[in-house]
Design a protein around this motif. Structure first.
Motif, mmCIF file in Angstrom:
data_model
loop_
_atom_site.group_PDB
_atom_site.id
_atom_site.type_symbol
_atom_site.label_atom_id
_atom_site.label_comp_id
_atom_site.label_asym_id
_atom_site.label_seq_id
_atom_site.Cartn_x
_atom_site.Cartn_y
_atom_site.Cartn_z
ATOM 1 N N PHE A 13 -20.096 -3.754 10.260
ATOM 2 C CA PHE A 13 -19.663 -4.523 9.039
ATOM 3 C C PHE A 13 -19.855 -6.097 9.286
ATOM 4 C CE2 PHE A 13 -15.920 -5.714 6.464
ATOM 5 C CZ PHE A 13 -16.525 -5.544 5.300
ATOM 6 N N LEU A 40 -21.941 -8.447 6.779
ATOM 7 C CA LEU A 40 -21.139 -9.403 6.026
ATOM 8 C C LEU A 40 -21.980 -10.807 6.412
ATOM 9 C CD1 LEU A 40 -19.150 -8.784 4.007
ATOM 10 C CD2 LEU A 40 -17.514 -9.943 5.578
ATOM 11 N N SER A 66 -16.713 -6.620 0.673
ATOM 12 C CA SER A 66 -15.442 -6.484 1.335
ATOM 13 C C SER A 66 -14.369 -5.648 0.182
ATOM 14 C CB SER A 66 -14.814 -7.525 1.713
ATOM 15 O OG SER A 66 -15.606 -8.432 2.141
ATOM 16 N N THR A 67 -14.612 -5.656 -1.079
ATOM 17 C CA THR A 67 -13.574 -5.539 -1.846
ATOM 18 C C THR A 67 -14.282 -4.035 -2.859
ATOM 19 O OG1 THR A 67 -14.391 -6.851 -3.363
ATOM 20 C CG2 THR A 67 -12.439 -7.463 -2.140
ATOM 21 N N LYS A 100 -15.260 -0.727 -0.796
ATOM 22 C CA LYS A 100 -14.339 -0.189 -0.063
ATOM 23 C C LYS A 100 -13.479 0.622 -0.937
ATOM 24 C CE LYS A 100 -14.510 -2.566 3.666
ATOM 25 N NZ LYS A 100 -15.801 -2.433 4.104
ATOM 26 N N ARG A 141 -17.847 -15.790 7.757
ATOM 27 C CA ARG A 141 -17.998 -14.412 6.995
ATOM 28 C C ARG A 141 -17.628 -13.582 8.105
ATOM 29 N NH1 ARG A 141 -23.752 -15.543 4.590
ATOM 30 N NH2 ARG A 141 -23.741 -16.922 6.238
ATOM 31 N N ALA A 194 -14.791 -10.770 7.947
ATOM 32 C CA ALA A 194 -15.040 -9.301 8.039
ATOM 33 C C ALA A 194 -14.164 -8.777 9.030
ATOM 34 C CB ALA A 194 -16.425 -9.014 8.792
ATOM 35 N N SER A 214 -11.003 -8.192 7.209
ATOM 36 C CA SER A 214 -10.982 -6.970 6.450
ATOM 37 C C SER A 214 -10.851 -5.672 7.301
ATOM 38 C CB SER A 214 -12.481 -6.713 5.906
ATOM 39 O OG SER A 214 -12.663 -5.645 4.966
ATOM 40 N N SER A 272 -7.495 -7.053 -2.137
ATOM 41 C CA SER A 272 -9.014 -7.549 -2.982
ATOM 42 C C SER A 272 -8.601 -8.880 -3.550
ATOM 43 C CB SER A 272 -8.948 -6.464 -3.636
ATOM 44 O OG SER A 272 -9.485 -5.195 -3.200
ATOM 45 N N THR A 284 -8.718 -11.748 -1.261
ATOM 46 C CA THR A 284 -9.817 -11.779 -0.388
ATOM 47 C C THR A 284 -10.937 -12.532 -1.547
ATOM 48 O OG1 THR A 284 -9.696 -9.930 1.096
ATOM 49 C CG2 THR A 284 -11.976 -10.722 0.836
#
Length: 260
Positions: free
Chosen positions: A109, A113, A125-126, A129, A170, A174, A177, A203, A206
């Motif tokens: 991940f 990212l 990330s949103t 998932k 980033r 990650a 997340s 979400s 983020t």
């Protein structure tokens, strides 16, 4: 446009399906739609990220198909909500945690990212998932609580620790997340609705962080440190959003953690 539409289509198919094969098809459409968005910049790192993403997601999808077939072989039905065979449950739990990036399947991940553009990173990330989390939500009655809780605690701890020595924004996001997914996974066998609440708020926060960083063109910590001279008001808002993402009391991000 085609890829965005396919992304929405794949998510919708997975979220609204009752049959395992349909759910799997939706996940596959999603994976294939996000790959060109990751490798859009034609940078070697972006291509590498896309390859890593494809391999992990393909393996996870295969495992999901394998677990549902095992269950169908033993029970004779393909209904998502009625997963009953213990072996199928364990395989499914690990497959979905691989798709989500829970520890110990988290290695792909941060790398992926780091190689993708900011807005694709936000999607990863949103939006990406959401379908696996929906599958977890629908099968939450039959999952293995010990396995899930172990992975969740490891994710929360590791997400917190490994974000500490990063300079790339980033990568930090990650690991954030991964830690948040740990919070979501730990509660899903006991109160699935809390997981969804946690996911929605995560979400939202983020998205705020990613979009702010994208408009400020910030990719590293040292550029963030000098950014406050350009857009002070936006930086103040970013500070509050980050504190909320961290889960500090008067802010929104504290609510799901408190409830959990």
């Amino acid at each position: 446009l085609i890829f965005s539409f396919s992304l929405i289509l794949g998510t919708t198919i997975t979220v609204s399906s009752n049959h395992w094969a349909m759910a799997w098809a939706g996940l596959e459409i999603n994976t294939l739609a996000i790959l060109p968005l990751i490798s859009k910049s034609h940078h070697p790192r972006a291509i590498e990220a896309a390859t890593k993403y494809f391999l992990t997601q393909a393996a996870a999808s295969t495992l999901i198909l394998f677990s549902s077939m095992t269950d169908a072989w033993h029970t004779g039905q393909w209904d998502i909500t009625q997963l009953s065979h213990p072996m199928a449950c364990i395989i499914l739990t690990s497959a979905i945690s691989m798709k989500l990036g829970l520890v110990p399947f988290h290695f792909w991940f941060p790398e992926v990212l780091q190689g993708s553009p900011m807005l694709t990173g936000l999607l990863l990330s949103t939006v990406m998932k959401f379908p696996p989390l929906t599958l977890l939500y629908m099968t939450s009655q039959s999952l293995n609580p010990v396995l899930l809780t172990t992975m969740a605690i490891l994710s929360t701890a590791l997400g917190g620790w490994m974000g500490l020595n990063q300079t790339q924004i980033r990568k930090i996001l990650a690991f954030s997340s991964i830690a948040h997914l740990g919070w979501m996974a730990i509660i899903i066998t006991y109160d699935p609705k809390l997981t969804l609440l946690n996911f929605y708020l995560y979400s939202l926060m983020t998205a705020a962080v990613f979009l702010t960083l994208n408009s400020m063109k910030v990719l590293k910590l040292n550029t963030l440190m000098t950014a406050w001279t350009k857009v002070p008001s936006m930086n103040a808002m970013l500070l509050l959003t980050l504190l909320s993402l961290a889960g500090l009391p008067p802010l929104t991000g504290f609510l799901p953690k408190w409830l959990i």
